[in-house]
Design a protein around this motif. Sequence first.
Motif, PDB file in Angstrom:
ATOM      1  N   LYS A   1       0.824  -1.207   0.000  1.00 11.66           N
ATOM      2  CA  LYS A   1       0.000   0.000   0.000  1.00 11.66           C
ATOM      3  C   LYS A   1       0.860   1.260   0.000  1.00 11.66           C
ATOM      4  N   THR A   2       1.824   1.287   0.921  1.00 11.43           N
ATOM      5  CA  THR A   2       2.677   2.469   1.014  1.00 11.43           C
ATOM      6  C   THR A   2       3.456   2.672  -0.283  1.00 11.43           C
ATOM      7  N   THR A   3       3.915   1.577  -0.855  1.00 13.08           N
ATOM      8  CA  THR A   3       4.663   1.668  -2.104  1.00 13.08           C
ATOM      9  C   THR A   3       3.804   2.317  -3.190  1.00 13.08           C
TER      10      THR A   3
ATOM     11  N   PHE B   1       2.168  12.101   6.320  1.00 18.39           N
ATOM     12  CA  PHE B   1       3.026  10.946   6.584  1.00 18.39           C
ATOM     13  C   PHE B   1       2.539  10.162   7.800  1.00 18.39           C
ATOM     14  N   GLN B   2       2.961   8.906   7.836  1.00 18.57           N
ATOM     15  CA  GLN B   2       2.495   8.005   8.890  1.00 18.57           C
ATOM     16  C   GLN B   2       2.779   8.561  10.287  1.00 18.57           C
ATOM     17  N   GLN B   3       4.021   9.004  10.534  1.00 23.30           N
ATOM     18  CA  GLN B   3       4.308   9.621  11.841  1.00 23.30           C
ATOM     19  C   GLN B   3       4.332  11.143  11.717  1.00 23.30           C
TER      20      GLN B   3
ATOM     21  N   LEU C   1      -2.727   9.998   2.198  1.00 23.42           N
ATOM     22  CA  LEU C   1      -2.654   9.816   3.654  1.00 23.42           C
ATOM     23  C   LEU C   1      -2.212   8.395   3.955  1.00 23.42           C
ATOM     24  N   ASP C   2      -1.040   8.268   4.578  1.00 23.36           N
ATOM     25  CA  ASP C   2      -0.498   6.941   4.870  1.00 23.36           C
ATOM     26  C   ASP C   2      -0.796   6.570   6.319  1.00 23.36           C
ATOM     27  N   GLU C   3      -1.782   5.723   6.529  1.00 23.52           N
ATOM     28  CA  GLU C   3      -2.187   5.284   7.867  1.00 23.52           C
ATOM     29  C   GLU C   3      -2.193   6.457   8.844  1.00 23.52           C
ATOM     30  N   PRO C   4      -2.934   7.524   8.521  1.00 24.05           N
ATOM     31  CA  PRO C   4      -2.815   8.743   9.327  1.00 24.05           C
ATOM     32  C   PRO C   4      -3.322   8.567  10.746  1.00 24.05           C
TER      33      PRO C   4
END
Lengths: 373, 283
Positions: A57-59, A96-98, A174-177
């Motif tokens: 997914k992130t890729t 970003f995720q973090q 949005l990556d696993e926000p």
Amino acid sequence: MAIEAYTEVTLPADRKVVAELRGVSKSFGDVLAASDLNLSIGEGEFLSFLGPSGCGKTTALRMLAGFEAPSEGQVLLDGDVVNDLDAHNRPVNMVFQQYALFPHMTVTQNIGYGLRQVRPRIPKPQIAERVSRALEVVRLGGFDDRKIWEMSGGQQQRVALARAIINEPKLLLLDEPMAALDRKLRKEMQIELQDLQRQLGITFVLVTHDQEEALSMSDRICIMRDGRIVQIGSPQELYDRPNSRYVADFVGTSNFFDGTLQGSPEGLSTVLLDNGMQVQGMAGDGLVDHQDVCISVRPEQMKLSHQGDGVEVKVHNRIFLGEHTEYLVSHQTLGDFLVLAPRQADLTEGAFAVGDTATVSWEATAALILDRN
Amino acid sequence: MTQRTRNWLLLAPAGTWFLVMLIVPLTVVFIFSFGERAPSGGVVLALTFEQYANLPARWAAFKNTMTLAPIGTLSALIIAYPLAYFLAVKANPRWKTILLVLVIVPFWTSILIRSYAWIFLLGGRGIPALLEWVGIEGLRLINTPFAVLVGIIYGYLPLMVFPIFVSLDKLDKRLLEASSDLGAKPWKTFLQVTLPLSIPGIATGCMLVFILLMGEYLIPALLGGGKVFFVGNALVDLFLQSRNWAYGSAVAVTLVVIMLITVTIYMRLISRLGASREDVSIM
Ligand SMILES: Nc1ncnc2c1ncn2[C@@H]1O[C@H](COP(=O)(O)OP(=O)(O)O)[C@@H](O)[C@H]1O
Ligand SMILES: [Mg+2]
């Protein structure tokens, strides 16, 4: 009654396409992180990539953002191939995720960062005005000069959101926000995110491994598995007409019984279960006679009765959930499975106790015949 | 044991060390600096400012120290930063450790031996001979401020590389992606994100190198050949050769005062640059 054959939900023809993946693959050395992704993202759409951790997914998201170049295929934005366009030149922004907020800048400086990069320069007062408007949008008015590390996780996420929307991107990624937020805050943010999307009309692409999150927020969901998209559809479509056991299992909960398809699959078909029982179900696309299949029945489609037609089971466990009661029942040859009884049924038919014998039945149209994988 | 006693016990070893090895000698030197030279060498206690009045006689040593220490620090910074940046950001993670070890390898041999190598390299049969061969004649390198500068940069480079490497290495690479994502060109990302976040490393490295350079005497002695004197060399001379302890003490006290003043100004500058104080690890 015939159920329509599953068709991959494509965008309506008149919907403007903002981004597109055409046969996109990405490998890192020996690892094929994404494989032959094909997808059109419509303007103003809320699209999610859903799948377990490590499925690519992130890729996929990073290729849209411009952080990774596809090994094969094309990424298009507004109809132009952008494979070679660097991230800083793409009209796409990411949460970003973090969060990746700049620790040496205040909230205001973080949010205004994107505007300060624009050439020709945007006048300072105009930047200040747009930043304060963005702060209002994410409901952080008054936090202007706070340091990033003085903000809570939920507040940091709003800052990241404001920073990403200030340049009015064509696509917000949005990556696993919400992965780092606690459950209650996550629910709130989900609602806010949806409101925000409607308010701004920006196209959102969300990555998540949380099916509830994807189901509650998305217009369409791409289910991913081992780098591939296995099904694209609206939440209801994926829930009602999964095209494989994998999707049925990942979206919601279901009971599966293995068997072999009898005869050509046309609407209502017969499956010979491994225990010798013959059951009817709705056949999905692409199945052939004598194929190893499974039938999938959602717990809420099953009816538990004290007597009558159906398979005879023993009640193993009972969990009272308020509007529903969840029964774990066990059948001699089919094994254990779940039945979800609405409160109303418990009231009219009487509840079941652990150890009771009961019969379970379901409509043939509620049983889906699916590929076993 | 109360928390208080425990704290005192924790501080006791270092505290004792500081008292015996730093405060006491400094006090002694301070007292000596107001004394007079004893006829047989050494010091006679007195209360005279004569030694301080004589300081201009050693002006050259102060001038050399106060120019070559900052220049050396800056040069080391300019050379160390790209190297640290490469090691931390660009180098293949598999090679990182090996490359980093290579940076410290020179530390495994004594600075004395390494400086002798430079004496040869900068001396008549070294680089100047090579230059003569291509037609550049009459260049003298050894025993010049340039030679001392070369020695300083060479000797202090690892000390500068390390803190900068650490601050760049712990920099979250996603911040660079975020910057790029928001439209910043690579050079802008460096100026707006990488550089400000490595200031603690730069500050620590500069501080370390600068303070040590202020007291340096070996490199000027070897590569400056008695022509490029540092205050350190003056002190060696005054205490060990001419045995003028009172005058030596006055020079030493002056050096300490200069150091305190510059370091204070420096720290003010750094904190104004926005690096919060706790970020700068050795301060
Ligand atoms: N930069 C990289 N180098 C090597 N392998 C990678 C890299 N990025 C991702 N992968 C691999 O690609 C696969 C997909 O990763 P990712 O897209 O992060 O999955 P997800 O976001 O769905 O958890 C994983 O097997 C991961 O280990
Ligand atoms: Mg991921």
